[in-house]
Write a protein that holds these residues in place. Structure first.
Motif, PDB file in Angstrom:
ATOM      1  N   GLU A   1      -1.373   8.966   1.899  1.00 44.98           N
ATOM      2  CA  GLU A   1      -0.609  10.062   1.139  1.00 44.98           C
ATOM      3  C   GLU A   1      -1.120  11.116   2.543  1.00 44.98           C
ATOM      4  OE1 GLU A   1      -0.554  10.995  -3.247  1.00 44.98           O
ATOM      5  OE2 GLU A   1      -2.055   9.312  -3.092  1.00 44.98           O
ATOM      6  N   THR A   2       0.488  12.263   2.316  1.00 45.31           N
ATOM      7  CA  THR A   2       0.418  13.056   2.950  1.00 45.31           C
ATOM      8  C   THR A   2       1.274  14.203   2.254  1.00 45.31           C
ATOM      9  OG1 THR A   2       0.576  13.957   5.438  1.00 45.31           O
ATOM     10  CG2 THR A   2       1.831  11.968   4.198  1.00 45.31           C
ATOM     11  N   THR A   3       0.425  15.432   2.373  1.00 39.12           N
ATOM     12  CA  THR A   3       1.678  16.625   2.276  1.00 39.12           C
ATOM     13  C   THR A   3       2.394  17.016   3.600  1.00 39.12           C
ATOM     14  OG1 THR A   3      -0.239  18.075   2.261  1.00 39.12           O
ATOM     15  CG2 THR A   3       0.289  16.906  -0.169  1.00 39.12           C
ATOM     16  N   LEU A   4       2.665  16.523   4.479  1.00 37.28           N
ATOM     17  CA  LEU A   4       2.350  16.819   6.312  1.00 37.28           C
ATOM     18  C   LEU A   4       1.775  17.797   6.491  1.00 37.28           C
ATOM     19  CD1 LEU A   4       6.235  17.627   6.267  1.00 37.28           C
ATOM     20  CD2 LEU A   4       5.289  15.296   7.242  1.00 37.28           C
ATOM     21  N   GLY A   5       0.369  17.918   6.297  1.00 40.85           N
ATOM     22  CA  GLY A   5      -0.847  18.803   6.815  1.00 40.85           C
ATOM     23  C   GLY A   5      -2.007  17.595   7.464  1.00 40.85           C
ATOM     24  N   PRO A   6      -3.737  18.368   6.981  1.00 42.08           N
ATOM     25  CA  PRO A   6      -4.205  18.015   8.003  1.00 42.08           C
ATOM     26  C   PRO A   6      -5.336  16.728   6.735  1.00 42.08           C
ATOM     27  CG  PRO A   6      -5.121  19.984   8.058  1.00 42.08           C
ATOM     28  CD  PRO A   6      -3.696  19.539   7.336  1.00 42.08           C
ATOM     29  N   SER A   7      -4.705  17.154   5.726  1.00 42.12           N
ATOM     30  CA  SER A   7      -5.966  16.450   4.823  1.00 42.12           C
ATOM     31  C   SER A   7      -5.647  14.629   4.785  1.00 42.12           C
ATOM     32  CB  SER A   7      -5.642  17.109   3.157  1.00 42.12           C
ATOM     33  OG  SER A   7      -6.946  17.604   2.810  1.00 42.12           O
ATOM     34  N   ARG A   8      -6.867  14.232   4.496  1.00 49.85           N
ATOM     35  CA  ARG A   8      -7.367  12.975   4.354  1.00 49.85           C
ATOM     36  C   ARG A   8      -7.224  12.864   2.519  1.00 49.85           C
ATOM     37  NH1 ARG A   8     -11.617  10.510   6.128  1.00 49.85           N
ATOM     38  NH2 ARG A   8     -12.520  12.896   6.290  1.00 49.85           N
ATOM     39  N   TYR A   9      -6.609  12.550   1.906  1.00 48.46           N
ATOM     40  CA  TYR A   9      -6.469  12.234   0.439  1.00 48.46           C
ATOM     41  C   TYR A   9      -6.801  11.149  -0.222  1.00 48.46           C
ATOM     42  CZ  TYR A   9      -3.333  16.444   0.404  1.00 48.46           C
ATOM     43  OH  TYR A   9      -3.440  18.131   0.135  1.00 48.46           O
ATOM     44  N   PHE A  10      -7.966  11.251  -1.009  1.00 52.33           N
ATOM     45  CA  PHE A  10      -8.491  10.274  -1.800  1.00 52.33           C
ATOM     46  C   PHE A  10      -7.932  10.102  -3.409  1.00 52.33           C
ATOM     47  CE2 PHE A  10     -10.465  10.042   1.666  1.00 52.33           C
ATOM     48  CZ  PHE A  10     -11.098   9.286   2.470  1.00 52.33           C
ATOM     49  N   ARG A  11      -7.539   8.909  -3.937  1.00 52.83           N
ATOM     50  CA  ARG A  11      -7.887   9.021  -5.646  1.00 52.83           C
ATOM     51  C   ARG A  11      -8.902   8.587  -6.062  1.00 52.83           C
ATOM     52  NH1 ARG A  11      -1.839  10.614  -7.628  1.00 52.83           N
ATOM     53  NH2 ARG A  11      -1.263  10.278  -6.134  1.00 52.83           N
ATOM     54  N   MET A  12      -8.688   9.118  -7.038  1.00 50.10           N
ATOM     55  CA  MET A  12     -10.073   8.038  -8.192  1.00 50.10           C
ATOM     56  C   MET A  12      -9.186   7.695  -9.420  1.00 50.10           C
ATOM     57  SD  MET A  12     -10.998  12.700  -8.675  1.00 50.10           S
ATOM     58  CE  MET A  12     -13.392  11.881  -8.692  1.00 50.10           C
ATOM     59  N   LEU A  13     -10.243   6.802  -9.779  1.00 42.37           N
ATOM     60  CA  LEU A  13     -10.120   6.031 -10.338  1.00 42.37           C
ATOM     61  C   LEU A  13      -9.378   6.147 -11.992  1.00 42.37           C
ATOM     62  CD1 LEU A  13     -12.356   2.709 -10.374  1.00 42.37           C
ATOM     63  CD2 LEU A  13     -10.001   3.156  -9.761  1.00 42.37           C
ATOM     64  N   ASP A  14     -10.163   7.175 -12.586  1.00 40.98           N
ATOM     65  CA  ASP A  14      -9.264   7.783 -13.964  1.00 40.98           C
ATOM     66  C   ASP A  14      -9.389   8.779 -14.058  1.00 40.98           C
ATOM     67  OD1 ASP A  14     -11.837   9.575 -12.893  1.00 40.98           O
ATOM     68  OD2 ASP A  14     -13.461   9.814 -14.710  1.00 40.98           O
ATOM     69  N   SER A  15      -8.389   9.125 -13.334  1.00 41.98           N
ATOM     70  CA  SER A  15      -7.785  10.961 -13.419  1.00 41.98           C
ATOM     71  C   SER A  15      -6.456  10.884 -11.926  1.00 41.98           C
ATOM     72  CB  SER A  15      -9.075  12.395 -13.040  1.00 41.98           C
ATOM     73  OG  SER A  15      -8.696  13.409 -12.188  1.00 41.98           O
ATOM     74  N   GLU A  16      -5.905  11.808 -12.434  1.00 40.91           N
ATOM     75  CA  GLU A  16      -4.949  12.391 -11.369  1.00 40.91           C
ATOM     76  C   GLU A  16      -4.559  13.221 -10.437  1.00 40.91           C
ATOM     77  OE1 GLU A  16      -1.414  11.469 -11.361  1.00 40.91           O
ATOM     78  OE2 GLU A  16      -2.228   9.719 -12.607  1.00 40.91           O
ATOM     79  N   THR A  17      -6.658  14.049 -10.474  1.00 43.07           N
ATOM     80  CA  THR A  17      -6.781  14.911  -9.283  1.00 43.07           C
ATOM     81  C   THR A  17      -6.625  13.860  -7.786  1.00 43.07           C
ATOM     82  OG1 THR A  17      -7.768  16.070 -11.151  1.00 43.07           O
ATOM     83  CG2 THR A  17      -8.718  16.067  -8.853  1.00 43.07           C
ATOM     84  N   ARG A  18      -6.473  14.573  -7.050  1.00 44.71           N
ATOM     85  CA  ARG A  18      -6.761  13.807  -5.760  1.00 44.71           C
ATOM     86  C   ARG A  18      -7.917  14.575  -4.642  1.00 44.71           C
ATOM     87  NH1 ARG A  18      -0.931  13.675  -2.910  1.00 44.71           N
ATOM     88  NH2 ARG A  18      -1.125  15.824  -3.261  1.00 44.71           N
ATOM     89  N   VAL A  19      -8.941  14.045  -3.714  1.00 40.62           N
ATOM     90  CA  VAL A  19      -9.502  14.753  -3.304  1.00 40.62           C
ATOM     91  C   VAL A  19      -9.096  14.374  -2.213  1.00 40.62           C
ATOM     92  CG1 VAL A  19     -11.907  14.643  -2.845  1.00 40.62           C
ATOM     93  CG2 VAL A  19     -11.261  14.104  -5.339  1.00 40.62           C
ATOM     94  N   GLY A  20      -9.227  15.631  -1.017  1.00 42.96           N
ATOM     95  CA  GLY A  20      -8.616  16.039   0.144  1.00 42.96           C
ATOM     96  C   GLY A  20     -10.168  16.310   0.796  1.00 42.96           C
ATOM     97  N   PHE A  21      -9.491  16.000   2.284  1.00 41.82           N
ATOM     98  CA  PHE A  21     -11.103  16.486   3.657  1.00 41.82           C
ATOM     99  C   PHE A  21     -10.052  16.972   4.400  1.00 41.82           C
ATOM    100  CE2 PHE A  21     -12.702  13.016   0.983  1.00 41.82           C
ATOM    101  CZ  PHE A  21     -14.172  13.516   0.318  1.00 41.82           C
ATOM    102  N   ILE A  22     -10.411  17.977   4.847  1.00 41.41           N
ATOM    103  CA  ILE A  22     -10.405  18.480   6.359  1.00 41.41           C
ATOM    104  C   ILE A  22     -11.202  18.446   7.490  1.00 41.41           C
ATOM    105  CG2 ILE A  22      -8.389  20.560   7.352  1.00 41.41           C
ATOM    106  CD1 ILE A  22      -7.338  20.772   4.417  1.00 41.41           C
TER     107      ILE A  22
END
Ligand code: SAM
Length: 329
Positions: free
Chosen positions: A226-247
């Motif tokens: 997944e991308t928001t066109l920016g530099p973040s690399r995204y991860f999903r979590m098993l039990d939540s809608e929250t995405r965790v990104g790393f720049i």
């Protein structure tokens, strides 16, 4: 439509525009304590900023992010948001803010067509938050996050810069906070911009991999494309809608896919965050007021200057003397 293509065949679709160098916070990694701000005539007017945004969308740009300094301290920001929100061709219109002004502004920004917000928050402890921002009040930012949700902003993202020895013990609390609030969170590696006297950057460097291991000590992270066109690399979590990104400007260089340019508060079109290659848009804006074709031709001409990559190191050297508030983070 003419597109913005650089010498490495990268197409520019994303512009970050700094609307002010002023800020009500003085974050230790971003500014010095006693900043001198620019005189008003050196800063682009709201009309000039709107014309710049329009020129870019007419050249194929699909995403605009307003930043600063703190965009919400710029007088008339709502009017600028109204103007940009009406531009055709814009698919994503975002703002990066410290959040303290959202209690006052969120509703109006949403009505003006702003779609997404990134809100910076590096600590959940009021005293420590104050220390890191030198002037900020944590509860105002939390109120701001709530106001943004109430105003209807979706996929709000928190941004946290993690510094070893300063807030690296808050990685999990920040993730838990994001999960609780139902928002995303990205962790950013500190970049060597501006000469900050508060700390030595080689000692505080905390890589995205370090942050990720801490999170994975409690939660499984599932890689995504997944991308928001920016530099973040995204991860999903098993039990939540929250995405965790790393720049990760240091540890996972993202220059080969860079689709971004920046416009500084003085109207310099900056082709790379980590280099000084730029052209002066303000000069065209003031020599040919309102002439969008002159502006577009200067922007097109600048593409050949976009360098292949930045060369950040973590040894504590200041590689770019510009402070982040000038550039627009
Ligand atoms: N005032 C707004 C805010 O607080 O988000 C927008 C401007 S601020 C410069 C944008 C982002 O850049 C913030 O998330 C901030 O934490 C980050 N930032 C500032 N200086 C940085 C640095 N030296 N390295 C990494 N991120 C930095």
């Amino acid at each position: 439509m003419t597109q913005l293509v650089d010498n490495f065949q990268r197409v520019v679709r994303y512009v970050r525009i700094s609307v002010t160098d002023r800020c009500d916070f003085r974050c230790v990694y971003c500014m010095s304590e006693d900043m001198t701000f620019l005189p008003r005539e050196q800063v682009l007017t709201l009309e000039e900023l709107a014309l710049v945004a329009r020129a870019f969308t007419e050249l194929g740009v699909e995403k605009i992010r307003l930043t600063g300094g703190e965009p919400l301290v710029r007088r008339g920001i709502e009017d600028l948001v109204d103007d940009i929100g009406r531009l055709e061709g814009l698919r994503d219109f975002a703002m990066t803010t410290n959040g303290a002004g959202l209690g006052k502004h969120a509703r109006r920004l949403r009505q003006g067509g702003l779609q997404r917000l990134n809100i910076s928050i590096d600590s959940l402890d009021e005293a420590r938050f104050r220390k890191l921002t030198r002037t900020g009040k944590l509860h105002k930012v939390i109120e701001g996050i709530h106001a943004a949700k109430e105003a209807g902003f979706e996929r709000i993202k928190l941004n946290a810069v993690i510094l070893k020895g300063r807030n690296d013990d808050e990685i999990l609390p920040l993730v838990d906070f994001a999960r609780h609030e139902g928002v995303d969170i990205s962790f950013i590696e500190e970049m060597p911009l501006g000469d900050v006297s508060d700390h030595s950057r080689d000692e505080t460097y905390c890589s995205s991999d370090d942050v990720q291991s801490v999170i994975e000590s409690r939660y499984q992270l599932l890689p995504t494309t997944e991308t928001t066109l920016g530099p973040s690399r995204y991860f999903r979590m098993l039990d939540s809608e929250t995405r965790v990104g790393f720049i990760s400007p240091h540890s996972h260089n993202f220059c080969s896919t860079c689709n971004r340019v920046r416009v500084t508060v003085e109207g310099r079109l900056l082709l790379c965050l980590g280099n000084e290659h730029s052209v002066d848009l303000r000069e065209v804006l003031r020599r040919y007021p309102g002439d969008i074709e002159a502006l577009k031709s200067r922007i097109i001409g600048a593409m050949g200057l976009k360098p292949e990559k930045h060369h950040f190191t973590t040894d504590g050297d200041v590689q770019v003397v510009r402070f982040m508030n000038m550039t627009g983070g």
